[in-house]
Write an enzyme that holds these catalytic residues in place. Structure first.
Site, mmCIF file in Angstrom:
data_model
loop_
_atom_site.group_PDB
_atom_site.id
_atom_site.type_symbol
_atom_site.label_atom_id
_atom_site.label_comp_id
_atom_site.label_asym_id
_atom_site.label_seq_id
_atom_site.Cartn_x
_atom_site.Cartn_y
_atom_site.Cartn_z
ATOM 1 N NE ARG A 25 -2.370 -1.360 3.629
ATOM 2 C CZ ARG A 25 -2.775 -1.205 4.918
ATOM 3 N NH1 ARG A 25 -3.760 -0.551 4.944
ATOM 4 N NH2 ARG A 25 -2.124 -1.704 5.732
ATOM 5 C CG LEU A 38 -0.966 5.419 -4.872
ATOM 6 C CD1 LEU A 38 0.068 6.613 -5.288
ATOM 7 C CD2 LEU A 38 -1.803 4.973 -5.908
ATOM 8 N NE ARG A 58 -12.385 2.445 3.259
ATOM 9 C CZ ARG A 58 -12.395 1.690 4.416
ATOM 10 N NH1 ARG A 58 -11.310 1.760 5.026
ATOM 11 N NH2 ARG A 58 -13.187 1.193 4.813
ATOM 12 C CD1 TRP A 81 -18.723 -4.333 -1.430
ATOM 13 C CD2 TRP A 81 -18.672 -3.158 0.600
ATOM 14 N NE1 TRP A 81 -19.174 -2.891 -1.389
ATOM 15 C CE2 TRP A 81 -19.230 -2.613 -0.267
ATOM 16 C CE3 TRP A 81 -18.576 -3.043 2.095
ATOM 17 C CZ2 TRP A 81 -19.748 -1.248 0.092
ATOM 18 C CZ3 TRP A 81 -18.953 -1.701 2.366
ATOM 19 C CH2 TRP A 81 -19.763 -0.804 1.611
ATOM 20 C CB CYS A 94 -23.124 5.155 1.144
ATOM 21 S SG CYS A 94 -21.883 4.152 1.207
ATOM 22 C CG HIS A 147 -16.105 9.329 0.999
ATOM 23 N ND1 HIS A 147 -17.440 9.244 1.385
ATOM 24 C CD2 HIS A 147 -15.553 8.206 1.110
ATOM 25 C CE1 HIS A 147 -17.770 7.710 1.785
ATOM 26 N NE2 HIS A 147 -16.431 7.322 1.505
#
Length: 763
Positions: free
Chosen positions: A16, A18, A523, A569, A651, A702
């Site tokens: 991760r 980035l 995220r 998910w 959402c 966000h």
């Protein structure tokens, strides 16, 4: 000779990298040069990972989102950012994340700091930034980013294939703020693409991958005609176009695709396998056939022997015109399964992440080019892993099958209709008008993450871990009481992720250590892996919620993740229909709901944020999915008394076109994202009488921007034009775990003040 290529690669980095440099840059702890340096290093690493491919994608790497990159390249940023330098990185992130405070007002006007709207990329859990257009939109090509990356790849000896988002898909994804037709802009857009292709040819590109995934959707005559017109206008000498489609079959668009003047077509042969014979027959004698034979959306090994069986005659017919690839970009899977040394060894042997999928492709190429005997050992090992998974006793559990057989239609029904339930709930809860609440999570501070990490590694005892979590919960409850919120949450300090937390406590799941996938921006999520039948061996949330309720006299919400979201998910088993796996999840959540009710929790929220993203891409197939998805929610939620108030949350999805199905879920209260769209998502309620209570989000979590109480009042006032005020709640768009307390506290204080203003106005 068969060719292997890739459509796209995970860009976040195996560790991760980035994510972490982005967040340092946003905090001001890293300069742009450092950010770009890490980005360059990652691109080089990823090209190295793909060196066995004959063609390697370039331009698939993004600092935030590939659709936003396309908007920047085409000179099409939201009008409210017109006063900011269009090519600067600060402007790029302003569009993605919003602009705070005085900077927003001075640069762009009253709503000028609002980030671009964000929604799901087709039926995945990746979020893209929605392009904004109007009848007056003009396009201005800025191809520096792509040309720089292409030159970088050429210097390193990479056989580069630039990747660009196609013009029709770009317009199809766009939202016209003035109600105009985005397709009407095609003639203005095409010159930018023509110039871009000419520039790529001059820069040494031979093939260009042009992504048009909307070809797997149902397109009307206007859009089909536009494809023909556009691609006849994009023909360029010295450069060949590979038209890439994915996420489904072409079906009624197959003949159209075959007739386009492109040099090759990529088909998702995992989800569109039935199209392969027709495509092979109809494709011209000079065109490349690219087949996505390895699943770019899931993490199971490919059955290579079975794949070779059906590929062999196609390879014989097409010879060097046959290309093999993943079904879609590998953006949607983790980087490397070999690093998962902590995982159960048997299950790890069933997995293939991005690097393993590319290895599978090169093995298929070798077998087709040189014969199966040349890779007999590797094929035998693959067959052994496929057989081991199929025959494992861990996959099918008799007790789960027996429980599932007991389910009937009554399990999805509440005892009374909503009007009767709402009266009983109102009498018990005694909430004020415009009740305030949050969606569930509060900021996951460094201290909270450190405690969880120490406990998981064994460095912290269970007693000390529970004491730390209890203290964090107590602090969250105290803060909410001080703010004056009406319905409280426990803050979810003990939860790492809204799906992973539950999956860790359910049988049938397994977890990776480094299986991160980008959701949006920085995220990242680590999807659980569902490998077998699912059951709940013990209560998962009851003790923490009971403790939180003991700290306050105000109502405390029990917080659960719904079965459809857990399904969508997760990486889901592919050996049975997804609907059956979803029903197993529903039974597990149902048991938890009933235990919470028995523990005295009168409000239970079952989040179904991912309901819409599971929709098939063709509208004609929607109802079949919605039937079993909504039924799974109802089975999970409806085993309670009338007095128990059931909430759900959704959402960052356009759900207006499935509002009937959402109403059929029959949740007492639904909370939804609406702030980024300035309540546009509520327009559907002008024509559809939604019967239950609704909380349209007034705070875009966000974005780092902190909305004022006046802005929130304006949003709810607009919502009250379509929803009766007595049925409106006031809440953020989503959970607050990704924000800092310095942002959350003033925003929630403004939200409480906004609710008080609304009550005073209502008398």
């Amino acid at each position: 000779m068969v060719t292997v290529h890739n459509l796209g690669y995970p860009r976040i980095g195996a560790a991760r990298e980035l994510k972490f440099v982005l967040e340092k840059y946003w905090r001001g702890d890293a300069h742009e040069q450092q950010l770009q340096g890490v980005a360059s290093e990652l691109r080089q690493q990823h090209w190295t990972h793909q060196q066995a491919c004959d063609w390697v994608p370039v331009g698939d790497f993004s600092l935030y989102d590939q659709v936003l990159d396309a908007s920047v390249m085409l000179g099409n940023l939201p009008a409210r950012f017109a006063h900011l330098p269009p090519t600067e990185l600060a402007t790029y992130f302003a569009v993605a994340r919003g602009v705070q405070g005085d900077e927003a007002a001075s640069a762009c006007g009253h709503h000028g700091g609002d980030a671009a709207e964000m929604t799901k990329w087709f039926d995945t859990n990746y979020h893209y930034l929605v392009p904004e257009v109007s009848a007056d939109t003009q396009f201005s090509l800025n191809s520096e980013r792509l040309l720089t990356q292409l030159a970088e790849a050429h210097r390193l000896g990479v056989r580069a294939k630039p990747v660009i988002l196609g013009p029709l898909t770009y317009l199809w994804l766009a939202k016209a703020k003035d109600g105009s037709d985005p397709l009407a802009l095609l003639d203005r857009l095409l010159p930018a693409y023509q110039t871009l292709l000419s520039q790529l040819a001059d820069a040494g590109a031979d093939w260009v991958q042009i992504d048009e995934p909307i070809l797997v959707t149902e397109l009307d005559h206007n859009w089909q005609h536009a494809f023909s017109r556009a691609y006849h206008g994009l023909q360029q000498r010295g450069i060949r176009l590979l038209l890439a489609t994915y996420f489904g079959p072409l079906r009624d668009n197959l003949q159209l695709a075959c007739q386009l003047p492109v040099a090759g077509i990529h088909l998702d042969a995992v989800r569109g396998r039935d199209d392969v014979p027709r495509l092979a027959d109809w494709l011209g004698d000079h065109k490349v056939l690219s087949l996505g034979v390895v699943d770019g959306r899931n993490i199971w090994r490919t059955d290579l022997n079975a794949t070779l069986d059906w590929l062999a005659p196609i390879a014989e017919k097409f010879s060097q015109r046959l290309w093999l690839a993943p079904s879609c970009s590998l953006l949607h899977v983790p980087v490397d399964a070999d690093v998962e040394t902590d995982m159960d060894r048997e299950i790890q042997g069933w997995l293939a992440f991005a690097r393993q999928k590319l290895a599978e492709l090169t093995l298929l190429r070798h077998a087709l080019n040189h014969g199966r005997d040349s890779v007999a050992g590797q094929l035998a090992a693959n067959a052994s892993a496929i057989r081991a998974r199929r025959e494992s006793r861990r996959v099918t559990v008799a007790a789960v099958q027996k429980h599932f057989a007991q389910v009937d239609g009554s399990w999805g029904q509440r005892a009374s209709a909503y009007p009767q339930r709402s009266e009983k709930q109102a009498a018990i809860l005694a909430l004020p008008p415009f009740p305030t609440t949050t969606i569930g999570s509060f900021p996951q501070t460094a201290d909270i993450r450190k405690v969880r990490k120490q406990y998981k590694s064994g460095a912290l005892s269970e007693q000390n871990y529970r004491a730390a979590m209890a203290a964090a919960i107590a602090e969250a409850v105290s803060i909410q009481e001080q703010l004056g919120l009406d319905v409280l949450v426990h803050g979810e300090a003990e939860r790492n992720d809204m799906v992973e937390y539950f999956g860790e406590q359910l049988e049938g799941f397994v977890f990776s250590r480094c299986g991160w996938v980008q959701s949006y921006g920085s995220r990242c999520v680590k999807p659980p892996i569902i490998y077998g039948d699912i059951q709940r061996p013990y209560p998962m949330t009851v003790d923490w919620i009971k403790y939180a309720q003991s700290l306050t006299s105000k109502p405390m919400k029990g917080m659960l993740t719904g079965p459809v979201t857990m399904l969508n998910w997760s990486f889901v088993r592919d050996d049975q229909p997804r609907s059956l796996t979803c029903q197993q999840l529903a039974l597990a959540i149902r048991a938890e709901v009933q235990d919470l009710e028995r523990a005295g929790i009168g409000i239970i929220q079952i989040d179904e944020a991912a309901l819409r993203e599971g929709l098939p891409l063709r509208r004609s197939e929607w109802q079949g999915y919605l039937n079993w998805a909504v039924e799974a929610f109802r089975v999970a939620a409806n085993g309670v008394a009338d007095e128990t108030q059931i909430h759900t949350h959704m959402c960052y999805s356009e759900f207006n076109d499935i509002i009937g199905a959402i109403a059929h879920m029959d949740a007492d209260v639904i909370t939804i994202e609406t702030s980024r769209s300035h309540m546009e998502l509520l327009d559907v309620f002008r024509d559809f009488h939604y019967p239950n209570q609704i909380g349209p989000g007034v705070y875009d979590i966000h974005s780092p921007a902190i909305p004022s109480a006046e802005q929130m009042v304006a949003l709810i006032t607009r919502a009250a034009q379509t929803i009766p005020a007595e049925r409106l709640w006031v809440n953020p768009d989503c959970g607050l775990k990704t924000r800092r307390w310095e942002e959350v506290l003033p925003a929630l204080r403004h939200m409480v003040n906004a609710a008080q203003t609304l009550r005073e106005k209502a008398g």
